[in-house]
Design a protein around this motif. Structure first.
Motif, PDB file in Angstrom:
ATOM      1  N   PRO A   9       0.743  -1.255   0.106  1.00 47.27           N
ATOM      2  CA  PRO A   9       0.220   0.120   0.149  1.00 47.27           C
ATOM      3  C   PRO A   9       1.100   1.063  -0.233  1.00 47.27           C
ATOM      4  O   PRO A   9       2.097   1.670   0.265  1.00 47.27           O
ATOM      5  N   SER A  12      -0.559   7.200   3.480  1.00 46.14           N
ATOM      6  CA  SER A  12      -1.414   8.411   2.593  1.00 46.14           C
ATOM      7  C   SER A  12      -1.180   9.302   3.624  1.00 46.14           C
ATOM      8  O   SER A  12      -1.167   8.829   4.366  1.00 46.14           O
ATOM      9  N   SER A  14      -2.145  13.509   4.086  1.00 44.99           N
ATOM     10  CA  SER A  14      -2.950  14.510   3.194  1.00 44.99           C
ATOM     11  C   SER A  14      -2.223  15.344   1.822  1.00 44.99           C
ATOM     12  O   SER A  14      -1.522  15.492   1.607  1.00 44.99           O
ATOM     13  N   HIS A  39      -3.549   8.754  -5.260  1.00 50.54           N
ATOM     14  CA  HIS A  39      -4.731   7.756  -5.675  1.00 50.54           C
ATOM     15  C   HIS A  39      -5.358   7.971  -4.657  1.00 50.54           C
ATOM     16  O   HIS A  39      -6.402   8.674  -4.717  1.00 50.54           O
ATOM     17  N   PHE A  40      -5.970   6.351  -5.130  1.00 50.51           N
ATOM     18  CA  PHE A  40      -7.485   6.897  -4.959  1.00 50.51           C
ATOM     19  C   PHE A  40      -7.756   7.522  -2.866  1.00 50.51           C
ATOM     20  O   PHE A  40      -9.071   8.285  -3.140  1.00 50.51           O
ATOM     21  N   THR A  41      -7.356   6.953  -2.031  1.00 49.90           N
ATOM     22  CA  THR A  41      -7.630   7.589  -1.160  1.00 49.90           C
ATOM     23  C   THR A  41      -6.662   9.120  -0.783  1.00 49.90           C
ATOM     24  O   THR A  41      -7.809  10.039   0.137  1.00 49.90           O
ATOM     25  N   ASN A  42      -6.124   9.655  -1.299  1.00 52.73           N
ATOM     26  CA  ASN A  42      -5.844  11.064  -1.229  1.00 52.73           C
ATOM     27  C   ASN A  42      -6.915  11.804  -2.243  1.00 52.73           C
ATOM     28  O   ASN A  42      -7.454  13.049  -2.054  1.00 52.73           O
ATOM     29  N   GLU A  44      -9.724  10.924  -2.283  1.00 57.52           N
ATOM     30  CA  GLU A  44     -10.776  10.821  -1.516  1.00 57.52           C
ATOM     31  C   GLU A  44     -10.783  12.430  -0.946  1.00 57.52           C
ATOM     32  O   GLU A  44     -11.933  12.416  -0.292  1.00 57.52           O
ATOM     33  N   GLY A  45      -9.958  13.238   0.044  1.00 64.26           N
ATOM     34  CA  GLY A  45      -9.687  13.419   0.913  1.00 64.26           C
ATOM     35  C   GLY A  45      -9.622  15.471  -0.189  1.00 64.26           C
ATOM     36  O   GLY A  45     -10.257  16.376   0.503  1.00 64.26           O
ATOM     37  N   ARG A  48     -13.407  15.476  -0.503  1.00 63.29           N
ATOM     38  CA  ARG A  48     -14.459  15.762   0.700  1.00 63.29           C
ATOM     39  C   ARG A  48     -14.218  16.790   1.125  1.00 63.29           C
ATOM     40  O   ARG A  48     -14.815  17.625   1.400  1.00 63.29           O
TER      41      ARG A  48
END
Length: 130
Positions: A9, A12, A14, A39-42, A44-45, A48
């Motif tokens: 992974p 992650s 911010s 990537h996906f998680t960032n 999504e931030g 948001r």
């Protein structure tokens, strides 16, 4: 998409380094400085951040100067944010000197303006990103 079970992974953190309003009135834009890997998680931030605190300026500028890589799923999510901002009549520009988000087709025939620096954006149209 970097969602494979056997891949290590990506750590992650911010991706949104700074958010600031530049200019005034019709020439104002919200500048979002991004850094690291998108990537996906960032991504999504970023989604948001835009949902929880929508831009109140006529333009939004994503500064990708410090972005190292944009992975496929992060690219799709960022382009969707751009498409939705445009749909809401907000002009979008990208500061992308290294072409990290090459061919930024956000869909619906919209491509944001791409410049090499925030200064180029200010000089070209004094804050109006289009």
């Amino acid at each position: 998409m970097n969602l494979h079970l056997m891949e290590a992974p990506i750590v992650s953190q911010s991706v949104l380094r700074r958010r600031a309003v530049q200019g005034e009135g019709d020439e104002a834009f919200t500048l979002l400085e991004l850094h690291g890997d998108i990537h996906f998680t960032n991504a999504e931030g970023i989604v948001r951040a835009m949902v929880e605190d929508p831009a109140e300026t006529p333009g939004v500028v994503f500064d990708l100067t410090l972005v190292r890589a944009v992975l496929p799923v992060g690219r799709r999510m960022l382009l969707e944010v751009i498409r939705r901002l445009h749909r809401d009549d907000i002009e979008v520009a990208l500061v992308d000197p290294d072409g990290r988000l090459a061919d930024p087709d956000a869909g619906d025939g919209y491509r944001p303006r791409v410049v090499s620096s925030v200064d180029e954006l200010r000089q070209g149209v004094t804050g109006s990103p289009q």
